[in-house]
Design a protein around this motif. Structure first.
Motif, PDB file in Angstrom:
ATOM      1  N   ARG A 115      27.344  -5.550 -64.169  1.00 36.73           N
ATOM      2  CA  ARG A 115      26.072  -6.314 -64.179  1.00 36.73           C
ATOM      3  C   ARG A 115      26.212  -7.342 -62.851  1.00 36.73           C
ATOM      4  O   ARG A 115      26.700  -8.275 -62.597  1.00 36.73           O
ATOM      5  CB  ARG A 115      26.340  -7.446 -65.305  1.00 36.73           C
ATOM      6  CG  ARG A 115      26.263  -6.786 -66.757  1.00 36.73           C
ATOM      7  CD  ARG A 115      26.217  -7.838 -67.724  1.00 36.73           C
ATOM      8  NE  ARG A 115      25.946  -6.991 -68.989  1.00 36.73           N
ATOM      9  CZ  ARG A 115      25.973  -7.744 -70.293  1.00 36.73           C
ATOM     10  NH1 ARG A 115      26.369  -8.939 -70.471  1.00 36.73           N
ATOM     11  NH2 ARG A 115      25.666  -6.881 -71.462  1.00 36.73           N
ATOM     12  N   ARG A 117      25.309  -8.988 -59.427  1.00 40.09           N
ATOM     13  CA  ARG A 117      24.496 -10.199 -59.025  1.00 40.09           C
ATOM     14  C   ARG A 117      25.287 -11.015 -57.765  1.00 40.09           C
ATOM     15  O   ARG A 117      26.379 -10.983 -57.664  1.00 40.09           O
ATOM     16  CB  ARG A 117      24.470 -11.157 -60.282  1.00 40.09           C
ATOM     17  CG  ARG A 117      23.475 -12.241 -60.203  1.00 40.09           C
ATOM     18  CD  ARG A 117      22.020 -11.764 -60.630  1.00 40.09           C
ATOM     19  NE  ARG A 117      22.064 -11.485 -61.947  1.00 40.09           N
ATOM     20  CZ  ARG A 117      20.911 -10.885 -62.759  1.00 40.09           C
ATOM     21  NH1 ARG A 117      20.149 -10.510 -61.904  1.00 40.09           N
ATOM     22  NH2 ARG A 117      21.205 -10.704 -63.873  1.00 40.09           N
ATOM     23  N   SER A 121      23.827 -16.566 -58.243  1.00 44.70           N
ATOM     24  CA  SER A 121      22.883 -16.011 -58.849  1.00 44.70           C
ATOM     25  C   SER A 121      23.532 -15.816 -60.076  1.00 44.70           C
ATOM     26  O   SER A 121      22.975 -15.634 -61.518  1.00 44.70           O
ATOM     27  CB  SER A 121      21.854 -14.982 -58.713  1.00 44.70           C
ATOM     28  OG  SER A 121      21.324 -15.494 -57.534  1.00 44.70           O
ATOM     29  N   MET A 122      24.812 -15.336 -60.329  1.00 43.39           N
ATOM     30  CA  MET A 122      25.641 -14.705 -61.584  1.00 43.39           C
ATOM     31  C   MET A 122      25.596 -15.955 -62.640  1.00 43.39           C
ATOM     32  O   MET A 122      25.931 -16.983 -62.283  1.00 43.39           O
ATOM     33  CB  MET A 122      26.948 -14.483 -61.071  1.00 43.39           C
ATOM     34  CG  MET A 122      27.681 -13.714 -62.105  1.00 43.39           C
ATOM     35  SD  MET A 122      29.273 -12.999 -61.480  1.00 43.39           S
ATOM     36  CE  MET A 122      28.579 -11.596 -60.177  1.00 43.39           C
ATOM     37  N   GLU A 126      27.214 -12.877 -67.511  1.00 45.91           N
ATOM     38  CA  GLU A 126      27.714 -11.830 -66.376  1.00 45.91           C
ATOM     39  C   GLU A 126      29.112 -11.746 -66.124  1.00 45.91           C
ATOM     40  O   GLU A 126      29.595 -10.576 -65.750  1.00 45.91           O
ATOM     41  CB  GLU A 126      26.293 -11.710 -65.595  1.00 45.91           C
ATOM     42  CG  GLU A 126      25.004 -11.595 -65.998  1.00 45.91           C
ATOM     43  CD  GLU A 126      24.344 -11.955 -65.056  1.00 45.91           C
ATOM     44  OE1 GLU A 126      23.011 -11.492 -65.217  1.00 45.91           O
ATOM     45  OE2 GLU A 126      24.268 -12.615 -63.989  1.00 45.91           O
TER      46      GLU A 126
END
Length: 311
Positions: A115, A117, A121-122, A126
């Motif tokens: 996942r 990122r 932004s994570m 995630e």
């Protein structure tokens, strides 16, 4: 590479009658591990949840397909669809091997998903999900397998246990846009070292690989990589990783433990991780104003770190 010796008309197989669990064995690298172990005479428990690249959905079909392929080739295998990051699921996985074949000899942990990122932004979800499936999903099967081997060793049995974990170049060097994955894979490399130190007394070796191959998780990265005609093989074929892992699962690898191997195409490398580097001892508590000069001197004496992937 030389072929195995022919003994009395029968090709010697390096994992004859070994009982092996391979997690994440329904596709990609894990599938190739399971098939190669079977070719080398092992009885294989093929574990896979059958999830998507991002961990969504479940299906027993991938594991069952690999089992069918092994059986059609004359090998022995059973399918398992337990979640390796669940305590009870990991326990059932180990119990299945013992129930089906009488014991467990080799644990290959390979299950995982991505996942990706950037850190800014994570989401928490995630982060948690990737750490769970990779890092916890390595610890739990290892924990239950270790208990099995300890019990056998304490009963006076000679144990030839083998664990092969799956780290990554991202875990060794870092990878931009994969902070969760890199952290989990770095943790797996360190877990490998700790487990090797703790389990050696029971006759168990623990090693890890950092493979590079074309799989669902890396197909975008390696999509443009073509077969080299002069090499005679596809360097990104996931089957290239299996020979090293199969050997690490054999009795003959008993002198190797606590190591991380990089493997790509026909290349096998030994990764060397954190080591004590240059140091300075002032013989007293440092004044903060003095630290900058000391650190600058240390950096001048130390080798440059390897760059982070994608940086």
């Amino acid at each position: 590479m030389k072929s195995p010796d022919n003994q009395g008309g029968r090709v010697a197989r390096i994992c004859e009658d070994r009982v092996v669990i391979v997690t994440g064995a329904g596709r990609g690298i894990g599938r190739e591990h399971a098939l190669e172990f079977a070719r080398q005479g092992a009885k294989v428990v093929v574990n896979d949840l059958g999830t998507g690249r991002d961990g969504g959905g479940r299906s027993g079909a991938p594991a069952l397909d690999v089992v069918e392929e092994i059986r059609e080739s004359g090998g022995q295998a059973v399918a398992n669809c337990d979640d390796v990051a669940d305590w009870d699921g990991a326990a059932r996985l180990v119990k299945m091997a013992v129930s089906a074949y009488g014991r467990l000899d080799v644990l290959v942990s390979n299950a995982g998903f991505l996942r990706d990122r950037m850190l800014v932004s994570m989401t928490e979800h995630e982060w948690d999900e990737v750490i769970r499936v990779h890092l916890k999903g390595h610890f739990l099967p290892l924990r239950h397998a270790a208990a099995h081997w300890r019990e056998r060793a304490k009963a006076g049995e000679r144990v030839e246990g083998r664990v092969v974990n799956t780290s990554s170049g991202a875990g060794l060097l870092g990878s931009v846009g994969q902070g969760n994955y890199a952290a989990a894979k770095g943790g797996i490399a360190t877990l490998t070292q700790v487990a090797a130190a703790e389990l050696g007394r029971y006759g168990v070796t623990v090693n890890a690989i950092a493979p590079a191959a074309r799989t669902r998780m890396t197909e975008e990265v390696f999509a443009a990589t073509m077969t080299r005609p002069e090499a005679g093989f596809d360097p990104m074929d996931p089957a290239n990783v299996a020979p090293l892992v199969t050997w690490l699962g054999s009795v003959g690898s008993g002198h190797v433990t606590g190591r991380v191997f990089e493997v790509e195409g026909g290349r096998i490398g030994l990764a060397t991780g954190w080591r004590h580097g240059p140091a300075v001892d002032g013989g007293r508590r440092w004044d903060p104003a003095e630290v900058g000069e000391a650190v600058t001197a240390l950096l001048e004496r130390a080798p440059e770190p390897e760059p982070v992937y994608g940086s």
